[in-house]
Design a protein around this motif. Structure first.
Motif, PDB file in Angstrom:
ATOM      1  N   ASP A   1     -37.766  22.196 -32.126  1.00 24.76           N
ATOM      2  CA  ASP A   1     -38.932  21.348 -31.866  1.00 24.76           C
ATOM      3  C   ASP A   1     -38.852  20.712 -30.489  1.00 24.76           C
ATOM      4  O   ASP A   1     -39.854  20.635 -29.765  1.00 24.76           O
ATOM      5  N   SER A   2     -37.642  20.268 -30.112  1.00 23.55           N
ATOM      6  CA  SER A   2     -37.493  19.603 -28.813  1.00 23.55           C
ATOM      7  C   SER A   2     -37.725  20.576 -27.657  1.00 23.55           C
ATOM      8  O   SER A   2     -38.311  20.205 -26.625  1.00 23.55           O
TER       9      SER A   2
ATOM     10  N   ARG B   1     -39.677  23.291 -27.748  1.00 27.66           N
ATOM     11  CA  ARG B   1     -41.118  23.566 -27.700  1.00 27.66           C
ATOM     12  C   ARG B   1     -41.878  22.407 -27.058  1.00 27.66           C
ATOM     13  O   ARG B   1     -42.798  22.604 -26.254  1.00 27.66           O
ATOM     14  N   GLU B   2     -41.486  21.191 -27.409  1.00 21.56           N
ATOM     15  CA  GLU B   2     -42.157  20.025 -26.829  1.00 21.56           C
ATOM     16  C   GLU B   2     -41.924  19.946 -25.327  1.00 21.56           C
ATOM     17  O   GLU B   2     -42.835  19.619 -24.560  1.00 21.56           O
TER      18      GLU B   2
END
Length: 305
Positions: A285-286, A288-289
């Motif tokens: 997630d990190s 992608r962010e």
């Protein structure tokens, strides 16, 4: 990675890569491995490349003397959004063509590749459009025939070439050559006879490793390059030659307004396919962010697997 962490770059080959590429300094890990017997080692976790503390290892402390990087993707965009590197990389590579500058500085085709390509040199010098057709991909489906590939790539070629003089080079894994030549009677269409379509190399691609490197070398001589979206092969040629490619999207285009037959890249950089909307399972997630801040995020999202 070696450049921004002040490390020596060494290559541990899993094939006869040194037969096909000449490096501008000695990068053969096998010659120096004994010097690092007592060094700490780790394997890089690509999701950690965004960390500004450079703790990129998959181990507990995240650091080591020797970083081992293994990947089938081009993950430089993760370094470009690393807060500790953004300013440096944008200053060194303001056009974003990192691969072109580093690759051409690091290696060039070997004499074996140059000798094998020599019969085609006069044709390559007048190459207006090079097309790389990758048909043997599961995403394309079994119903697509060589004629369909040929027609699509010829239509794109005509739009790119217009009335400019020059020849057309074809690198393909399907017997489309004569189809394309027949559909472009006003052009000299040519290909390298080294590729034998019914014989696969270790990567399950047609021909041999040598014929693949010759095709890459010849593609890189062309003024324009049309690539199969989702295939990393041709993107290495466009990246090395600093040519912004056109990506052909193979498949059903009954509604081309919503499903275009091609799109033009923004830079010659090879693509990072794992950021494409259809293929994000391995990204944290990190990561992608962080990639949402990349200047080419929208382009990378559109990639096909």
């Amino acid at each position: 990675m070696a450049m921004v962490t002040d490390r020596i770059f060494l290559l541990q080959p899993n094939s006869e890569i040194f037969d096909y590429l000449d490096f501008n300094w000695d990068v053969d890990w096998r010659k120096y491995a004994a010097n690092y017997n007592h060094a700490t080692r780790c394997t890089v976790d690509y999701n950690r490349l965004i960390r500004p503390d450079f703790a990129w290892c998959n181990s507990a402390n995240g650091t080591a003397d020797v970083l081992q990087y293994v990947s089938r993707d081009y993950e430089v965009p993760l370094l470009e959004v690393n807060p500790a590197l953004t300013s440096l990389l944008s200053r060194l590579f303001p056009e974003g063509n990192i691969y072109h500058h580093l690759a051409t500085h690091l290696f060039q085709p070997s004499q074996l590749v140059l000798d094998s390509a020599r019969p085609y040199n006069s044709l390559a010098q007048q190459c207006l459009v090079g097309m790389q057709i990758r048909s043997l991909k599961p995403v394309h489906g079994a119903s697509i025939q060589p004629w369909d590939f040929a027609k699509q790539y010829v239509n794109i070629t005509q739009g790119v070439a217009l009335s400019h003089p020059g020849r057309v080079f074809v690198a393909a894994d399907a017997p489309v050559f004569t189809h394309i030549r027949r559909m472009l009677p006003q052009r000299r269409v040519w290909w390298a006879n080294l590729t034998v379509l019914d014989r696969a190399n270790a990567g399950f691609n047609p021909g041999s490793d040598l014929s693949a490197f010759v095709d890459l070398y010849l593609l890189a001589q062309c003024k324009h390059i049309i690539l199969t979206a989702g295939s990393s092969f041709g993107s290495l040629a466009s990246g090395y030659s600093n040519v912004v490619p056109v990506y052909a999207i193979v498949g059903n285009h009954s509604r081309p307004y919503f499903n275009p037959t091609f799109w033009k890249g923004l830079t010659p950089e090879p693509m990072m396919y794992k950021y494409g909307v259809q293929d994000r399972g391995g990204m944290s997630d990190s990561a992608r962010e962080a990639m949402a801040c990349h200047p080419r995020a929208t382009e990378l999202e559109q990639l096909h697997p």
